[in-house]
Design an enzyme around this catalytic site. Structure first.
Site, PDB file in Angstrom:
ATOM      1  N   ASP A  45       0.671  -1.232   0.179  1.00 24.62           N
ATOM      2  CA  ASP A  45       0.100   0.005  -0.031  1.00 24.62           C
ATOM      3  C   ASP A  45       0.788   1.163  -0.035  1.00 24.62           C
ATOM      4  O   ASP A  45       0.197   2.331  -0.134  1.00 24.62           O
ATOM      5  CB  ASP A  45      -0.951  -0.203   1.266  1.00 24.62           C
ATOM      6  CG  ASP A  45      -0.351   0.131   2.441  1.00 24.62           C
ATOM      7  OD1 ASP A  45       0.984  -0.015   2.585  1.00 24.62           O
ATOM      8  OD2 ASP A  45      -1.193  -0.198   3.432  1.00 24.62           O
ATOM      9  N   SER A  46       2.339   1.009   0.188  1.00 20.47           N
ATOM     10  CA  SER A  46       3.074   2.145  -0.202  1.00 20.47           C
ATOM     11  C   SER A  46       2.842   2.662  -1.498  1.00 20.47           C
ATOM     12  O   SER A  46       3.401   3.880  -1.857  1.00 20.47           O
ATOM     13  CB  SER A  46       4.624   1.610   0.107  1.00 20.47           C
ATOM     14  OG  SER A  46       4.944   0.413  -0.779  1.00 20.47           O
ATOM     15  N   ASP A  84      -0.873  -6.268  -0.635  1.00 19.68           N
ATOM     16  CA  ASP A  84      -1.183  -5.707   0.762  1.00 19.68           C
ATOM     17  C   ASP A  84      -2.668  -5.502   0.852  1.00 19.68           C
ATOM     18  O   ASP A  84      -3.495  -5.214  -0.107  1.00 19.68           O
ATOM     19  CB  ASP A  84      -0.551  -4.240   0.795  1.00 19.68           C
ATOM     20  CG  ASP A  84       0.382  -4.180   1.921  1.00 19.68           C
ATOM     21  OD1 ASP A  84       0.359  -4.986   2.904  1.00 19.68           O
ATOM     22  OD2 ASP A  84       1.140  -3.085   1.945  1.00 19.68           O
ATOM     23  N   GLU A 116      -1.304  -5.899   8.449  1.00 23.72           N
ATOM     24  CA  GLU A 116      -0.630  -5.227   9.628  1.00 23.72           C
ATOM     25  C   GLU A 116      -1.165  -5.331  10.910  1.00 23.72           C
ATOM     26  O   GLU A 116      -2.550  -5.582  11.073  1.00 23.72           O
ATOM     27  CB  GLU A 116      -0.357  -3.701   9.411  1.00 23.72           C
ATOM     28  CG  GLU A 116       0.398  -3.241   8.349  1.00 23.72           C
ATOM     29  CD  GLU A 116       0.501  -1.544   8.242  1.00 23.72           C
ATOM     30  OE1 GLU A 116       0.134  -0.933   9.016  1.00 23.72           O
ATOM     31  OE2 GLU A 116       0.884  -1.010   7.279  1.00 23.72           O
ATOM     32  N   GLU A 183       9.049  -4.406  10.736  1.00 24.35           N
ATOM     33  CA  GLU A 183       9.510  -3.033  10.249  1.00 24.35           C
ATOM     34  C   GLU A 183      10.148  -2.139  11.249  1.00 24.35           C
ATOM     35  O   GLU A 183       9.472  -2.163  12.278  1.00 24.35           O
ATOM     36  CB  GLU A 183       8.325  -2.472   9.503  1.00 24.35           C
ATOM     37  CG  GLU A 183       8.761  -1.079   9.118  1.00 24.35           C
ATOM     38  CD  GLU A 183       7.911  -0.398   8.121  1.00 24.35           C
ATOM     39  OE1 GLU A 183       6.801  -1.007   7.752  1.00 24.35           O
ATOM     40  OE2 GLU A 183       8.076   0.766   7.515  1.00 24.35           O
TER      41      GLU A 183
END
Ligand code: KIV
Length: 277
Positions: A45-46, A84, A116, A183
């Site tokens: 999703d970056s 993602d 996440e 991360e």
């Protein structure tokens, strides 16, 4: 090379062979990831920040990820493709979570999904893995949460928080996750978590002890405004592309482009006819 599978990734961890992963959001980058022999490609999703220009990943939708995953799948046949799950696509109910994960696989063509969160998302991980869809977890700094009320800062700075992240990772592994992205945590936390799990850990700013590493392609290629402190630049596309654009502009302004070599001339006889008509 044959298609990378979850079981191949587990074997790589067993043998101590490091796993490589980067992001791709389009066909040409996916082709190059394939050519370079990378093990996994993440349609992150970056994409919201590095391609679409949003300040954070929050506006990214399931439809956006499907659109980009389709392009990546057309370019990369060998790497395991992870799509993602965007903000709020896996929070509302197990049913909606399964529906969204299924769309990324069925419509997008991804091999696995990533989400996440710590132990609180373990029921969603279980709901998805029960359908047979492989799930990669994501702990430590979680960009979706950091964007809504959090902060982009290093995690696992003391023994207590490092152990708490490991506990989260164990709950996600027990729920069926096949791997976990860790991360921006301290090197010691990255080591503790990697040694405490059977599933492969993929670090991003989590030190050298993880079973593999992921870095955003735009970061390692130097193709975005700024890079996080843990990124090593393997190219400087910002400079290369700006220089190319400037050279193009200079040539056009000076009428040096297009020259004869880059233009198509009419047959000589036809050109003569045209001149005389
Ligand atoms: O969206 C993404 O690119 C990611 C990486 C930070 C691993 O989740």
């Amino acid at each position: 090379m044959s298609k990378i599978t979850v079981s191949k990734l587990w074997k790589m961890k067993e043998k101590g062979e490091k796993i490589t992963m980067t992001t791709a959001y389009d066909y040409p980058t996916a082709l190059l990831g394939e050519k370079a022999g990378l093990d996994m490609i993440l349609v992150g999703d970056s994409v919201g920040m590095v391609v679409l220009g949003y300040p954070n990943p929050i506006p990214v939708t399931v439809d956006d990820i499907i659109h980009h995953t389709k392009a990546v799948v057309r370019g990369a046949k060998t790497p395991l493709i992870v799509a993602d799950m965007p903000f709020m696509s896996y929070h509302i109910s197990p049913e909606e979570t399964k529906r969204n994960a299924a769309r990324l696989i069925q419509e997008g063509g991804a091999d696995a999904v990533k989400l996440e969160g710590g132990k609180e998302v373990a029921p969603m991980v279980k709901a998805i893995t029960d359908t047979g869809i492989p799930v990669q977890a994501h702990i430590g700094l979680m960009p979706q949460r950091a964007s809504v009320g959090g902060a982009f800062k290093v995690q696992g700075k003391d023994a207590e928080t490092a152990k708490a992240i490991l506990e989260d990772a164990k709950a996600l592994e027990a729920a069926g996750a096949f791997s976990v992205v860790i991360e921006f945590v301290t090197t010691e936390a990255g080591k503790l978590i990697t040694e405490g799990l059977k599933m492969p850990t993929i670090g991003i700013g989590a030190g050298p002890h993880c079973d593999g590493q992921v870095v955003l392609s735009h970061d390692l290629l130097g193709y975005y405004e700024t890079q996080p402190p843990f990124v090593k630049l393997y190219a400087d596309l910002n400079e290369t592309i700006t220089d190319a654009f400037k050279a193009f502009k200079t040539d056009v302004r000076a009428s040096k482009y297009p020259d004869a070599a880059h233009s198509v001339a009419m047959d000589k006889k036809e050109a003569e006819k045209l001149k005389n008509s």
